[in-house]
Design a protein around this motif. Sequence first.
Motif, mmCIF file in Angstrom:
data_model
loop_
_atom_site.group_PDB
_atom_site.id
_atom_site.type_symbol
_atom_site.label_atom_id
_atom_site.label_comp_id
_atom_site.label_asym_id
_atom_site.label_seq_id
_atom_site.Cartn_x
_atom_site.Cartn_y
_atom_site.Cartn_z
ATOM 1 N N THR A 87 -3.189 11.342 -13.628
ATOM 2 C CA THR A 87 -2.973 12.397 -12.881
ATOM 3 C C THR A 87 -4.171 13.444 -12.870
ATOM 4 O O THR A 87 -4.125 14.416 -11.866
ATOM 5 C CB THR A 87 -1.391 13.014 -13.235
ATOM 6 N N SER A 204 -4.213 17.811 -8.597
ATOM 7 C CA SER A 204 -2.814 18.381 -8.263
ATOM 8 C C SER A 204 -2.873 19.767 -7.717
ATOM 9 O O SER A 204 -3.548 20.603 -8.063
ATOM 10 C CB SER A 204 -2.081 18.236 -9.741
ATOM 11 N N SER A 216 4.500 11.845 -3.514
ATOM 12 C CA SER A 216 3.152 11.895 -4.644
ATOM 13 C C SER A 216 3.024 12.963 -5.470
ATOM 14 O O SER A 216 2.841 12.761 -6.623
ATOM 15 C CB SER A 216 1.840 12.061 -3.646
ATOM 16 N N ARG A 219 5.848 12.497 -8.272
ATOM 17 C CA ARG A 219 5.531 11.532 -9.229
ATOM 18 C C ARG A 219 4.231 11.829 -10.201
ATOM 19 O O ARG A 219 4.320 11.709 -11.477
ATOM 20 C CB ARG A 219 5.142 10.088 -8.437
ATOM 21 N N SER A 220 3.366 12.602 -9.499
ATOM 22 C CA SER A 220 2.462 13.301 -10.212
ATOM 23 C C SER A 220 2.934 14.079 -11.260
ATOM 24 O O SER A 220 2.313 14.148 -12.576
ATOM 25 C CB SER A 220 1.293 13.874 -9.240
ATOM 26 N N LEU A 233 3.209 5.933 -10.443
ATOM 27 C CA LEU A 233 2.302 6.793 -9.289
ATOM 28 C C LEU A 233 1.516 5.652 -8.675
ATOM 29 O O LEU A 233 0.954 5.915 -7.500
ATOM 30 C CB LEU A 233 1.766 7.907 -10.407
ATOM 31 N N TYR A 236 2.684 3.742 -6.231
ATOM 32 C CA TYR A 236 2.778 4.533 -4.975
ATOM 33 C C TYR A 236 1.399 4.581 -4.116
ATOM 34 O O TYR A 236 1.618 4.408 -2.911
ATOM 35 C CB TYR A 236 3.023 6.073 -5.426
#
Length: 315
Positions: A87, A204, A216, A219-220, A233, A236
């Motif tokens: 992430t 992010s 997204s 999930r992040s 992630l 995805y």
Amino acid sequence: MMAFGSDRAPRLSASERERLERLRNATQLADLVDLTGVGTEHDAYFEAKGEWAKLRDSELPASTPTGDLPGDSVTVDGERFVVHGVTHADTDAERLFIRAHVSSFLEAGDSVYCEQGIRPMYFQDIGGVCEMDDYRWALAECEKRDIDSHLDGTVGFDSLVEDVTDAASQFRDAVFSLIHSDGDGYSDAFRRVLGDVASGFLMSHEDAAMGQDFESFARSKQAAENPRLLGGLQRYYKRMFLPQPLEREWLRRHDPELELVSHARNERMADYAVYHNEADTSHLIVGAAHQPGLVYYLERHRDGHRHVDDFELAE
């Protein structure tokens, strides 16, 4: 924890597998017109994107929480490259999780490369982690090609983690301004795709919780606090993005600068790692949105379609 439905993948039928391979082998938007039967390349892109996501969801193996650092492996000329999507949200949980794995990689004699901006975020005090030049290269390419820039000209690279974050923020803000503007004639689907790219590739950003990209975003957020969920992630993004030539052609037509600072960086990082690597096994730590594209270009190297004889470091 928010649920997104099952990460267990049903099996593809023979006809579905053939269909998926035809989409996977498409190299230009014109191919999608023939494949989908939709009249324009623009509309065929969206039609194919939805079909691809559904078929890939059935093809990909299940994602389950794990203490390992998940990734995809590609062997190029006898050297193994493992791409790990993270992430890079700068959380303590992800930092501790990734540092433990990277330390074990280095102790085993493996090489470790990371996306520009991640090293000062997570590995500043760990020798042996090499930061690639992907952001610097992308901005140099924008200048070289005389592309109208979203940047205000203040971004340098004297203080790298702050500068990369500043560059990402400026790109995001420009794209989100387009998404939220009125009267520009663009469809909601167009706006969502640009939002997906800006939020997925450019670190992010909580304002990106909109449209199709909400999964997204959520999930992040979850994986940043519980890195055992990174596999979900990664999965995805593997179903979100069409093969790289298609994504890059579509985005290049609409926003060539965003194409350079998103998908094009995948190509640059693959070239960088292949050119510099000397270890039997190398690990590439990158944002999760980069993982499918980086694997694609490593496979191009593996299959003899890409070469790095003329590689030069970005200034």
